[in-house]
Design a protein around this motif. Structure first.
Motif, PDB file in Angstrom:
ATOM      1  N   VAL A 133       0.728   3.785   4.035  1.00 36.78           N
ATOM      2  CA  VAL A 133       1.108   2.513   3.405  1.00 36.78           C
ATOM      3  C   VAL A 133       2.562   2.184   3.747  1.00 36.78           C
ATOM      4  CG1 VAL A 133      -0.549   2.866   1.534  1.00 36.78           C
ATOM      5  CG2 VAL A 133       1.856   3.266   1.109  1.00 36.78           C
TER       6      VAL A 133
ATOM      7  N   PHE B 284      -6.330  -0.347  -1.405  1.00 32.39           N
ATOM      8  CA  PHE B 284      -5.999   0.918  -2.059  1.00 32.39           C
ATOM      9  C   PHE B 284      -4.824   0.673  -3.002  1.00 32.39           C
ATOM     10  CE2 PHE B 284      -7.567   2.715   2.139  1.00 32.39           C
ATOM     11  CZ  PHE B 284      -8.783   3.126   1.624  1.00 32.39           C
ATOM     12  N   GLY B 285      -4.798   1.416  -4.117  1.00 28.33           N
ATOM     13  CA  GLY B 285      -3.818   1.143  -5.154  1.00 28.33           C
ATOM     14  C   GLY B 285      -2.373   1.268  -4.714  1.00 28.33           C
ATOM     15  N   ASP B 286      -2.063   2.284  -3.906  1.00 25.34           N
ATOM     16  CA  ASP B 286      -0.642   2.485  -3.596  1.00 25.34           C
ATOM     17  C   ASP B 286      -0.102   1.427  -2.638  1.00 25.34           C
ATOM     18  OD1 ASP B 286      -2.280   3.689  -1.763  1.00 25.34           O
ATOM     19  OD2 ASP B 286      -1.147   5.552  -1.620  1.00 25.34           O
TER      20      ASP B 286
ATOM     21  N   ILE C 191      -8.048  -3.315  -6.930  1.00 27.47           N
ATOM     22  CA  ILE C 191      -7.878  -1.962  -6.401  1.00 27.47           C
ATOM     23  C   ILE C 191      -9.245  -1.346  -6.159  1.00 27.47           C
ATOM     24  CG2 ILE C 191      -7.058   0.360  -6.932  1.00 27.47           C
ATOM     25  CD1 ILE C 191      -4.806  -0.862  -8.520  1.00 27.47           C
TER      26      ILE C 191
ATOM     27  N   TYR D  20     -11.243   2.227  -4.129  1.00 29.94           N
ATOM     28  CA  TYR D  20     -10.981   3.579  -3.657  1.00 29.94           C
ATOM     29  C   TYR D  20     -11.625   3.836  -2.313  1.00 29.94           C
ATOM     30  CZ  TYR D  20      -8.956   4.190  -8.123  1.00 29.94           C
ATOM     31  OH  TYR D  20      -8.133   4.043  -9.199  1.00 29.94           O
TER      32      TYR D  20
ATOM     33  N   VAL E  24      -6.047   0.002   5.482  1.00 29.73           N
ATOM     34  CA  VAL E  24      -4.821   0.740   5.762  1.00 29.73           C
ATOM     35  C   VAL E  24      -5.172   2.209   5.943  1.00 29.73           C
ATOM     36  CG1 VAL E  24      -2.596   1.403   4.796  1.00 29.73           C
ATOM     37  CG2 VAL E  24      -3.517  -0.847   4.334  1.00 29.73           C
ATOM     38  N   GLY E  25      -4.404   2.901   6.755  1.00 35.45           N
ATOM     39  CA  GLY E  25      -4.566   4.346   6.811  1.00 35.45           C
ATOM     40  C   GLY E  25      -4.617   4.866   8.232  1.00 35.45           C
TER      41      GLY E  25
END
Lengths: 357, 369
Positions: free
Chosen positions: B62, B87-89, B112, B114, B136-137
């Protein structure tokens, strides 16, 4: 219920007819007329089942204990979603939250007020379960719900049910406790395993399918605290580790008391399923909310007796740390990690959000 | 003892072995933010010799997501009829004028999730809303993203798309090694990424730059074993790929996950926040999946010019300096009001330092740095 939503929707609704038989909350239930009266009598009064509940006057009156002492007053609001979760619901949470705040202040909880903000369209069956849960929890804590209020907001302007409770308790001389009494050498205890409420809510809200169902720990700490007082054990300070969990409770007390508190990671009881779920999500169980636990600071001389007393009610109660001599500057908290290193603890920075990898 | 991966005795033995093995100082970079988090959380860098310097790599996905993409996500969230799933972050990572949290507060629709498959379920449940998943990721999360878009196509879902920000680890390591200021002697590769991708991509790097690379897990014992395997090689001048995390990593990777990635994505150049454009470091949807690309589907505005920042996150992400050396660390820049992305996510090096380090160390290191 005094002042039962007399103002809310009356102006807007004008001559709105009374619903004959509805299975959900309607605006008219908050209008203060016949529908409000029926809701109070047939649902609130019945489900709360409290002989001291005032339903026909604007204010409740009640007796306080005689003899020296002080009135303790606290209030809290509850907006948890979902309304019902494994191990509890918003109703019992609204009782335990306020009662526990009184208990950890050293006061004996006695009376509660309860205010409901209901969203139009809420199922009356759900409402009855929530209110029933309030009544049940109040009886379990030995407190009376003496007055209440109901308002109804339009659909989309609430989240089913919001609840506010205020609690009145009696603080006897000698039972006052707080951070200023914490001393170097004191021992830190916790009344049961930690982190379950926060994780249970997160798992349900976010639809995380764990193999085992994690139940909230929500409950009253009154029995545990009263049992200590009855045996002559005088906690120096107590805190219910709600939002921000054990870490927040310990850091805040360390700062208020101006001492160094060392938390022993391996000593803190965390259930294996809670720890595994937290590992997967990148969360720290010590930062997850508890709703039925108390963290206590007691003198070393009382530590063993206090722990034995707590374990009679919950075998997972544990000794989790100790207080060290005042550090230079402001107080602080440290954690001794599982591998024997030490690190500083700080307040969690925000909402617990799982990490992505 | 919690388990054998957190065994205090084993941890002490490994740290001592590393100390005995070292005849000089080394600089080893742990690539993944999860490893940085564990190192600082458990104080592992305090157990090892001071001459073994750990450099925190760019491995917080992130944190390296470019500002332009965050701005696009915010813009999409505020577009009528669109809901962004993330995603939450990611929600707290600042773009040029706010993050997804603030977009939500302004009325944007942000949810949000998961997993990208959760976003797909949202799309099925809300057929009248365009659901955009902010993908993302690293390679770790790419297979699930690929699966979601493959399913969306199979089901004929017309209200699901992706804002793709997937990045690849090996090109970033190569860029770091190519940089003139590169001083990294060895790498702990990210165990979870390797469990998807395998180890084949790393051997050419070891050979060309003569650096050992050890695929490493995330517990204290994993990390110390990884460091020992790296130091063992450095001390005898070897530079090979070693698999410390064999319980999760097969050297050929996860074949079905790799196949999914190959079917859905193609490699392209990608900008990393703080590092700039890195050749072949991104994954983009293949042409046959273009209809699921949110940047194609929606007319997105031209990115805003970026404001100047006092923050040293670029130097931190390149491993040049420790977070505490930044003049704003712990002062203007804190988790509640971050200047740079590494302070945002719990995986970010700056946030890990802020959370787990002595408050007094902030001032001391800032002066030293």
């Amino acid at each position: 219920m005094a002042d039962a939503g007399r103002v809310a929707a009356a102006v807007a609704l004008g001559e709105c007819p009374i619903p004959a038989a509805s299975d959900c909350v309607q605006l008219v239930h908050g209008a203060g007329g016949e529908a409000s009266r029926r809701l109070i009598d047939s649902l609130f009064a019945r489900e709360l089942g409290d002989p001291l509940l005032v339903t026909d006057r604007d204010a409740a009156t009640f007796e306080m204990p005689s003899g020296p002492g002080q009135i303790a007053l606290t209030t809290d609001s509850f907006v948890v979603h979902p309304l019902e979760f494994p191990g509890g619901d918003i109703g019992c949470l609204a009782v335990y939250g306020t009662v526990n705040d009184l208990a950890v202040s050293g006061a004996r909880p006695l009376y509660l007020s309860i205010g409901f903000i209901l969203e139009e369209g809420l199922s009356l069956a759900t409402l009855a379960r929530v209110v029933g849960s309030v009544g049940w929890a109040a009886r379990a804590c030995g407190v009376h719900v003496v007055t209440g209020d109901t308002k109804v907001v339009e659909r989309g302007k609430g989240d089913g049910v919001y609840i506010n409770t205020a609690g009145v308790g009696w603080l006897e001389p000698g039972r006052a406790c707080g951070p200023s009494q914490v001393q170097p050498g004191d021992v830190l205890l916790v009344s049961g395993d930690v982190g379950r409420h926060g994780l249970a809510i997160l798992a349900l809200r976010e639809g995380l399918g764990f193999e085992t169902r994690i139940e909230s720990d929500c409950g009253s700490v009154v029995r545990a605290v009263e049992a200590l007082w009855e045996r002559g054990i005088r906690p120096r300070c107590m805190r219910d580790p709600t939002r921000g969990g054990v870490v927040t409770a310990v850091v805040e007390i360390a700062r208020s008391a101006g001492v160094e508190i060392e938390l022993e990671s391996l000593g803190v009881p965390v259930r294996a399923d809670v720890r595994a779920a937290c590992d997967v999500l990148g969360l720290d169980p010590l930062e997850m909310a508890c709703e039925g636990r108390v963290v206590l600071w007691v003198a070393e001389a009382h530590a063993d007796a206090a722990l034995a007393c707590l374990r009679e009610l919950d075998p997972s109660a544990a000794r989790v740390g100790r207080v060290r001599a005042r550090a230079e500057g402001r107080g602080r908290a440290t954690l001794r990690t599982e591998i024997g290193t030490t690190r500083w603890l700080d307040l969690p920075s925000g909402i617990a959000t799982p990490r992505i990898c | 003892m919690r388990d054998r991966f957190h065994d205090p005795e084993r941890v002490r033995q490994l740290a001592a072995r590393i100390g005995r093995r070292m005849t000089r100082g080394w600089r080893i970079m742990e690539v993944c933010g999860g490893q940085t988090h564990a190192i600082v959380r458990y104080g592992i860098d305090e157990l090892i010799p001071a001459e073994l310097e750990l450099i925190h790599g760019p491995g917080c996905p992130v944190c390296v997501t470019p500002i332009e993409l965050i701005d696009r996500a915010c813009e999409l969230a505020c577009t009528p009829g669109v809901r962004v799933c993330s995603f939450g972050d990611m929600l707290r990572v600042p773009g040029s004028s706010g993050d997804l949290h603030s977009a939500r507060a302004r009325g944007g629709r942000v949810q949000i999730v998961y997993s990208p498959l959760d976003a797909l379920a949202v799309a099925r449940a809300q057929p009248d809303t365009q659901i955009v998943f902010f993908a993302v990721g690293f390679e770790t999360t790419a297979p699930a993203t690929a699966l979601s878009v493959a399913r969306a196509r199979a089901e004929g879902l017309r209200n699901f798309s992706l804002l793709v920000a997937h990045v690849r680890v090996p090109p970033a390591l190569e860029a770091l090694l190519d940089a003139p200021e590169a001083q990294v002697d060895g790498f702990l590769a990210a165990g979870h990424v390797c469990s998807v991708m395998g180890l084949d991509e790393y051997a050419p790097l070891c050979e060309r730059y003569h650096v050992p690379i050890v695929a490493t897990g995330f517990t204290p014992v994993d990390l110390l074993e990884g460091l020992l395997a790296c130091v063992d090689q450095l001390e005898v001048g070897r530079a090979e790929v070693v698999n410390q995390y064999a319980r999760a990593v097969a050297s050929s990777g996860n074949r079905s996950a790799l196949e999914l990635i190959r079917q859905v994505f193609q490699v392209e150049d990608r900008c990393w926040r703080g590092l700039g454009s890195i050749r072949s470091s991104g994954l983009a949807l293949r042409a046959e999946f273009a209809e699921f690309d949110a940047e194609h589907r929606f007319a997105l505005g031209v990115p805003q010019p970026l404001p100047a920042s006092r923050c040293w996150s670029a130097r931190v992400l390149r491993g040049e300096v420790k977070p505490t050396a930044c003049p704003e660390f712990g002062r203007a820049c804190q988790p509640l009001h971050p200047l740079g992305a590494p302070m945002v996510s719990d995986e970010g090096a700056c946030a890990a330092y802020y959370r787990y380090r002595a408050p007094g160390a902030v001032e001391a290191s800032a002066v030293d740095g």
